[in-house]
Scaffold this active site. Sequence first.
Site, PDB file in Angstrom:
ATOM      1  N   CYS A   8       0.864  -1.184   0.000  1.00  0.00           N
ATOM      2  CA  CYS A   8       0.000   0.000   0.000  1.00  0.00           C
ATOM      3  C   CYS A   8       0.896   1.228   0.000  1.00  0.00           C
ATOM      4  CB  CYS A   8      -0.985  -0.015   1.163  1.00  0.00           C
ATOM      5  SG  CYS A   8      -0.240   0.045   2.807  1.00  0.00           S
ATOM      6  N   ASN A  11       2.362   1.453   4.191  1.00  0.00           N
ATOM      7  CA  ASN A  11       2.646   0.177   4.880  1.00  0.00           C
ATOM      8  C   ASN A  11       2.393   0.246   6.391  1.00  0.00           C
ATOM      9  OD1 ASN A  11       5.464  -2.100   5.371  1.00  0.00           O
ATOM     10  ND2 ASN A  11       3.362  -2.630   4.905  1.00  0.00           N
ATOM     11  N   CYS A  13      -1.326   0.862   7.344  1.00  0.00           N
ATOM     12  CA  CYS A  13      -2.776   0.607   7.507  1.00  0.00           C
ATOM     13  C   CYS A  13      -3.220  -0.647   6.747  1.00  0.00           C
ATOM     14  CB  CYS A  13      -3.594   1.812   7.047  1.00  0.00           C
ATOM     15  SG  CYS A  13      -3.287   3.317   8.007  1.00  0.00           S
ATOM     16  N   ARG A  14      -3.286  -0.562   5.418  1.00  0.00           N
ATOM     17  CA  ARG A  14      -3.932  -1.617   4.637  1.00  0.00           C
ATOM     18  C   ARG A  14      -3.057  -2.841   4.398  1.00  0.00           C
ATOM     19  NH1 ARG A  14      -5.244   2.276  -0.218  1.00  0.00           N
ATOM     20  NH2 ARG A  14      -3.236   3.049   0.565  1.00  0.00           N
ATOM     21  N   SER A  15      -1.826  -2.643   3.921  1.00  0.00           N
ATOM     22  CA  SER A  15      -1.026  -3.838   3.578  1.00  0.00           C
ATOM     23  C   SER A  15      -0.599  -4.636   4.812  1.00  0.00           C
ATOM     24  CB  SER A  15       0.154  -3.499   2.653  1.00  0.00           C
ATOM     25  OG  SER A  15       1.048  -2.595   3.233  1.00  0.00           O
ATOM     26  N   ASP A 123      -8.289   4.109   1.552  1.00  0.00           N
ATOM     27  CA  ASP A 123      -7.218   4.303   2.533  1.00  0.00           C
ATOM     28  C   ASP A 123      -7.799   4.797   3.862  1.00  0.00           C
ATOM     29  OD1 ASP A 123      -4.934   4.819   3.910  1.00  0.00           O
ATOM     30  OD2 ASP A 123      -3.893   5.740   2.210  1.00  0.00           O
TER      31      ASP A 123
HETATM   32  P1  4NP Z   1      -1.665   2.930   4.043  1.00  0.00           P
HETATM   33  O1  4NP Z   1      -2.173   4.349   4.599  1.00  0.00           O
HETATM   34  O2  4NP Z   1      -1.140   3.181   2.664  1.00  0.00           O
HETATM   35  O3  4NP Z   1      -2.887   2.070   4.027  1.00  0.00           O
HETATM   36  O4  4NP Z   1      -0.604   2.458   5.016  1.00  0.00           O
HETATM   37  C1  4NP Z   1      -1.313   5.471   4.665  1.00  0.00           C
HETATM   38  C2  4NP Z   1      -0.484   5.630   5.742  1.00  0.00           C
HETATM   39  C3  4NP Z   1       0.339   6.739   5.828  1.00  0.00           C
HETATM   40  C4  4NP Z   1       0.327   7.674   4.813  1.00  0.00           C
HETATM   41  C5  4NP Z   1      -0.505   7.504   3.717  1.00  0.00           C
HETATM   42  C6  4NP Z   1      -1.320   6.399   3.642  1.00  0.00           C
HETATM   43  N1  4NP Z   1       1.156   8.815   4.890  1.00  0.00           N
HETATM   44  O5  4NP Z   1       1.088   9.672   3.968  1.00  0.00           O
HETATM   45  O6  4NP Z   1       1.923   8.952   5.849  1.00  0.00           O
END
Ligand code: 4NP
Length: 153
Positions: A8, A11, A13-15, A123
Amino acid sequence: MVHVLFVCLGNICRSPMAEAVFRHLLAEEGLSERIAVDSAGIGGWHAGEPPHAGTRKVLSEREIAHDTIRARQITPEDFDRYDYIICMDEENLAALQRMAPKGKQVYRLLDFAAHLPERNVEDPYYTGRFNYVYELVEAGCRGLLEHIAREKG
Ligand code: 4NP
């Protein structure tokens, strides 16, 4: 050994949620010795961090182990090492397709949940809907495992 990498943006939240859910399914199905799983982010902003509190909460509530998961950024070697690279949304897909060696296929998790109307796992870092995201991730992981079982016997 079959190697699966969930990807994702951050790395956290989702993955990592998909990594934990998929590893849990593998244990339930007695496939932990045959399929290995990891996750990575397009970006490295959160490298070394555990999953987001919202992801930890939905996993803990379902007694899905996640204590050892730490964020990392995807590397060029990952495209060689992993048989299945599975991302969460069209933005991840576009980023990965720019990095991938010619001919290397990259999937979205909901490619394996054709019965759902969604194609992207939204997200929850921005939407806060971790329970909804969990439902999508679980459906995708179940479909992915069936797909791998069909392909790899
Ligand atoms: P993820 O969510 O891609 O599902 O882990 C996010 C976590 C952090 C950020 C963006 C998306 N960030 O911009 O820090």
